[in-house]
Design a protein around this motif. Structure first.
Motif, PDB file in Angstrom:
ATOM      1  N   CYS A  73     -13.894  -2.723 -13.135  1.00 38.66           N
ATOM      2  CA  CYS A  73     -13.283  -3.908 -13.736  1.00 38.66           C
ATOM      3  C   CYS A  73     -13.157  -3.697 -15.240  1.00 38.66           C
ATOM      4  O   CYS A  73     -14.130  -3.376 -15.911  1.00 38.66           O
ATOM      5  N   CYS A  76     -15.129  -6.646 -17.190  1.00 37.35           N
ATOM      6  CA  CYS A  76     -16.593  -6.530 -17.145  1.00 37.35           C
ATOM      7  C   CYS A  76     -17.053  -5.151 -17.618  1.00 37.35           C
ATOM      8  O   CYS A  76     -18.217  -4.964 -17.929  1.00 37.35           O
ATOM      9  N   CYS A  90     -12.068  -8.301  -9.149  1.00 41.13           N
ATOM     10  CA  CYS A  90     -13.490  -8.304  -9.504  1.00 41.13           C
ATOM     11  C   CYS A  90     -14.157  -9.582  -9.009  1.00 41.13           C
ATOM     12  O   CYS A  90     -13.712 -10.680  -9.325  1.00 41.13           O
ATOM     13  N   CYS A  93     -15.650 -11.688 -12.362  1.00 39.42           N
ATOM     14  CA  CYS A  93     -14.806 -12.428 -13.303  1.00 39.42           C
ATOM     15  C   CYS A  93     -13.418 -12.715 -12.742  1.00 39.42           C
ATOM     16  O   CYS A  93     -12.590 -13.298 -13.415  1.00 39.42           O
TER      17      CYS A  93
HETATM   18 ZN   LIG Z   1     -14.953  -8.255 -13.870  1.00 42.67          ZN
END
Ligand SMILES: [Zn+2]
Length: 124
Positions: A73, A76, A90, A93
């Motif tokens: 991701c 992140c 993801c 998030c």
């Molecule tokens: Zn993420």
């Protein structure tokens, strides 16, 4: 049939790895298959049984370890495993990602030959 050619390649790979060693019989084959590899494991297991007839692998047990899909991701900045795929998004998030880091594997983890174990054969 996709799985049939995979099974044939698998038999060939293992046979080549054993070439030159004393005549032996394979008892166990462990595969790692990514959940995103597109391989139908049940079909593969069936094809494996068919194509191993009259080979060193006849009668061997096929064990398939399924590798979950993991993406990287961007938001992140970490690798996250997906419970199911797609969607490639993801779970932390909710950012969509196309960067698959795991889950497309199709490799022989190890094989067992009568009593001796031959670990780790990578397939590329
Ligand atoms: Zn993420």
């Amino acid at each position: 049939m996709h799985e049939l050619s995979i099974a044939q390649a698998l038999v060939q790979q293992v046979s080549e790895a054993l070439e030159g060693s004393v005549p032996c019989r394979v008892t166990w084959v462990r595969l790692r298959i990514g959940a995103f590899s597109g391989v139908a494991t049940e079909a593969l297991a069936f094809c494996f049984e068919v194509v191993t007839r009259d080979t060193l692998l006849e009668g061997s047990t096929l064990e398939i370890e399924s590798i979950p899909v993991a993406i990287r991701c961007e938001r992140c900045q970490r690798e996250v495993e997906l419970p199911e795929a797609p969607p490639l998004r993801c779970p932390i998030c909710d950012t969509p990602s196309a960067a698959i880091v795991r889950g497309k594997e199709l490799e022989v983890e190890s094989i067992e030959v009568e009593d001796q174990k031959i670990p780790r054969m990578e397939q590329h």
